[in-house]
Motif scaffolding. Structure first.
Motif: not given
Length: 675
Positions: A284-310
């Motif tokens: 599952v990919i999450t998206s919208n207003r993820i614009n830096n590696p720290e934010t992307a890493e955090a949402v993955l670490a928190e189990g919000c998704a398996d992958m990040v769309s930017m």
């Protein structure tokens, strides 16, 4: 050990492995429609070189009636396939993977032949759609499958089926747009039949070892939209039909809730995607207003998704992933989510680019290479124009000295960063400072230079910006009158009743600044959700709060005025202007056009209406703020010309038009590339 262990971890899809958890989301650039396939290929190849795990193209229509507009790019002929193969070959040569998005616009198409589930006209396009019959639906399904098969022939690693944002497949899912009573309408089992059938047919057409991403609308943000239980039901069916990955779509294009503008909190919808985690067995990919590696890493670490769309971050910096991997996150050019050169261009029929990176989509036109003839270069003015010139020129090997009278580089970007909802501009200033240092630019701050100070330089660039225009209103020298600079830099107190003279972008920004007190909703997700009426789609259809938006009370009583007798904010950004107008309306700002400013008194502002200067009245306020436009600051340029020199004049010093950082940065980069 990697700085971003979740983000940079590989993702095994069974028949292929993605090298990291980063998807470059789909962006319609307008390049394919221009037919310059060398340019298209280099745009995607640059992002592949930058290390992204998988990228998705802009939308490619499955048929003419499904194109976003007449003439939209499709994949119809052997020549089309050959052109796309040039793109995929270039991407693969750089070690990348690429999927082609199949986008059927349905009733959103600017096309008199548009089709949909029911003849319900969209509020954002002029043509009512034709209701499809059984034969017409079968044709659409077959066209999806045929297009996917052609994409595979063109060398793509997969396709993304666009099923969100209110496009064609999404239109079948909700009663908002599907009024049918046959097997394609009625209960939810029938309404989700079409997207499931499309995925089944596509899988049958492309075989097992081909990526199929399905873009799933997780929160519609429109009345009578889906609820989470329905979204999960659909997701499971889509998985069973053969999808490899589920991508997240947020909001329909007609939704009256911002979803990707800079005022939306970072990762503001990751909590919605998290609802799908554990419900399906595919990534599952999450998206919208993820614009830096720290934010992307955090949402993955928190189990919000398996992958990040930017998406837009890869316009700002094609080397986003490579820099993150190398521990150079601070060097990533930041996407500030302004929409000015990307979405605003797309919806105006222009080629998309990026305010921060004018080379985006212009990689073959703006070529920055080392110089064979290093020069000494003086740049006067450390706003966006001067900074972009200095950094680019220094990167080419020129010896650059940057002058400014301020204590810090950034110019009027500092004022933009004070506006609630524009906090991202602070990160842009930080990035500029870092790049100036990285490129070895000599910076001389707190210095007002004259023409005599600039002798001995081979090239002189004047980027001295703008001054506020004098509106010449009787009484404007009084103590109750401030300029927007005084207000945004906090140099003077502002009363509780305010009149703002001038309703351009700066006037709107000042109104937002003065209407708000306390924590910016952009920095507090719960505040932001209340302000825009976003609720939990598990309980409220479409994720819209039944009580509607509940913004905080305005900090002041504000009247925003302009001379032109037209709607205020008409010339604001094409995709963001409505947000600014709606935000001020929620803050009860009184917007008045067609006024003449007669005089300012201790009691307030005296105005009349229209050319006949009728209806004289007093607007009783404590403070009047002048936002009456700008004039170019050309005194240094004029002095240099008088002394027989030929300076380059760029940015606001060249043309004063609001605070146009997009044009200023573009001018600076293009000039420096040619020095």
């Amino acid at each position: 050990m990697t700085h971003y262990p979740h983000l940079l971890a590989p993702l095994d899809l069974g028949f292929t492995t993605l090298k990291n958890r980063v998807l470059m989301g789909s962006m319609h650039t307008g390049l394919e429609e221009r037919g310059d396939w060398d340019r298209v290929a280099e745009y995607y190849a640059a992002r592949a070189r930058g290390g992204v795990g998988l990228m998705v193209t802009g939308g490619i229509a499955p048929n003419p009636e499904g194109g976003v507009a007449v003439g939209a790019a499709g994949l119809y002929t052997p020549e089309d396939i050959a052109n796309h193969k040039r793109v995929t070959d270039n991407v693969h040569a750089e070690g990348g993977k690429i999927a082609m998005q199949i986008l059927h616009a349905g009733r959103y198409a600017y096309n008199p032949d548009c089709v949909s589930a029911s003849p319900v006209k969209s509020p954002i396009s002029p043509f009512p759609p034709k209701e499809l019959d059984e034969e017409g639906i079968e044709k659409q399904i077959d066209d999806f499958a045929t297009t996917a098969k052609r994409a595979k022939e063109a060398g793509y690693d997969g396709v993304e089926i666009m099923g969100s944002e209110g496009y064609f497949l999404n239109q079948f899912l909700v009663t908002h747009t599907n009024k049918r009573t046959d097997r394609w309408g009625g209960d939810y089992e029938n309404r989700m039949r079409l997207p499931i059938e499309v995925v089944k047919r596509v899988r049958a057409a492309v075989g097992p070892e081909f990526i199929i991403i399905y873009r799933l609308s997780m929160i519609d943000l429109v009345p009578n939209g889906s609820i989470t239980e329905e979204v999960i039901r659909l997701a499971k069916k889509i998985e069973a039909a053969g999808a490899t990955i589920l991508n997240t779509g947020i909001g329909w294009h007609e939704a009256r809730v911002p979803t990707i503008a800079t005022s939306v909190p970072r990762a503001g919808f990751a909590w919605v995607t998290k609802k799908l985690m554990g419900e399906v067995g595919i990534p599952v990919i999450t998206s919208n207003r993820i614009n830096n590696p720290e934010t992307a890493e955090a949402v993955l670490a928190e189990g919000c998704a398996d992958m990040v769309s930017m998406a837009r971050p890869f316009l700002a910096d094609p080397d986003f992933v490579a820099k993150a991997e190398a521990g150079r996150a601070g060097d990533i050019a930041p996407c500030i989510a302004c929409n000015q050169a990307c979405l605003d261009h797309t919806f105006s029929g222009k080629i998309s680019s990026c305010l921060v990176n004018p080379r985006a989509c212009y990689e073959t036109e703006i070529v920055v290479t080392p110089t064979d003839t290093p020069k000494t270069v003086a740049v006067v003015g450390a706003g966006p124009a001067g900074l972009s010139t200095a950094i680019t020129a220094a990167s080419r090997g020129h010896k650059v000295t940057l002058f400014d009278s301020a204590e810090r580089v950034g110019g009027q970007l500092h004022m933009a960063a004070t506006i609630p909802g524009k906090e991202e501009f602070a990160g842009l200033i930080d990035w500029f400072e870092r790049q100036v240092a990285n490129e070895g630019v000599t910076v001389k701050l707190r210095q007002r230079v004259t023409a005599d100070d600039l002798t001995g330089f081979d090239e002189i660039i004047v980027a001295t910006g703008v001054n506020p225009r004098d509106p010449q209103i009787e009484g404007q020298g009084a103590d109750n009158v401030l300029s927007y600079i005084d207000v945004l830099r906090g140099k003077a107190p502002v009363g509780k009743r305010v009149a703002i003279i001038g309703a351009g972008g700066i006037g709107f920004d000042v109104a937002e600044f003065l209407a708000h007190e306390g924590t910016s909703p952009t920095l507090d997700l719960n505040l932001w959700k209340e302000e825009w009426g976003v609720s939990d789609p598990a309980t409220d259809r479409g994720g819209l709060a039944p009580e509607g938006p509940q913004p905080e009370a305005p900090a002041r009583d504000i009247v925003l005025l302009q001379r032109k007798a037209q709607a205020l904010g008409k010339k604001l950004g094409k995709t963001t202007g409505w947000i600014h107008r709606a935000a001020l309306k929620m803050k009860e700002v009184d917007m008045v056009g067609g006024v003449n400013y007669e005089r300012i008194t201790p009691e307030g502002l005296e105005v009349t209406s229209g050319e006949a200067r009728e209806n004289p009245r007093l607007i009783a306020v404590d403070t009047i703020v002048l936002c009456a436009g700008q004039e170019s600051e050309r005194s240094l340029a004029d002095a240099l010309i008088a002394a027989g020199k030929t300076p380059h004049v760029i940015g606001g010093a060249d043309v004063a038009a609001e605070l146009d950082a997009k044009r200023a940065i573009d001018q600076g980069v293009r000039l420096a590339a040619t020095l």
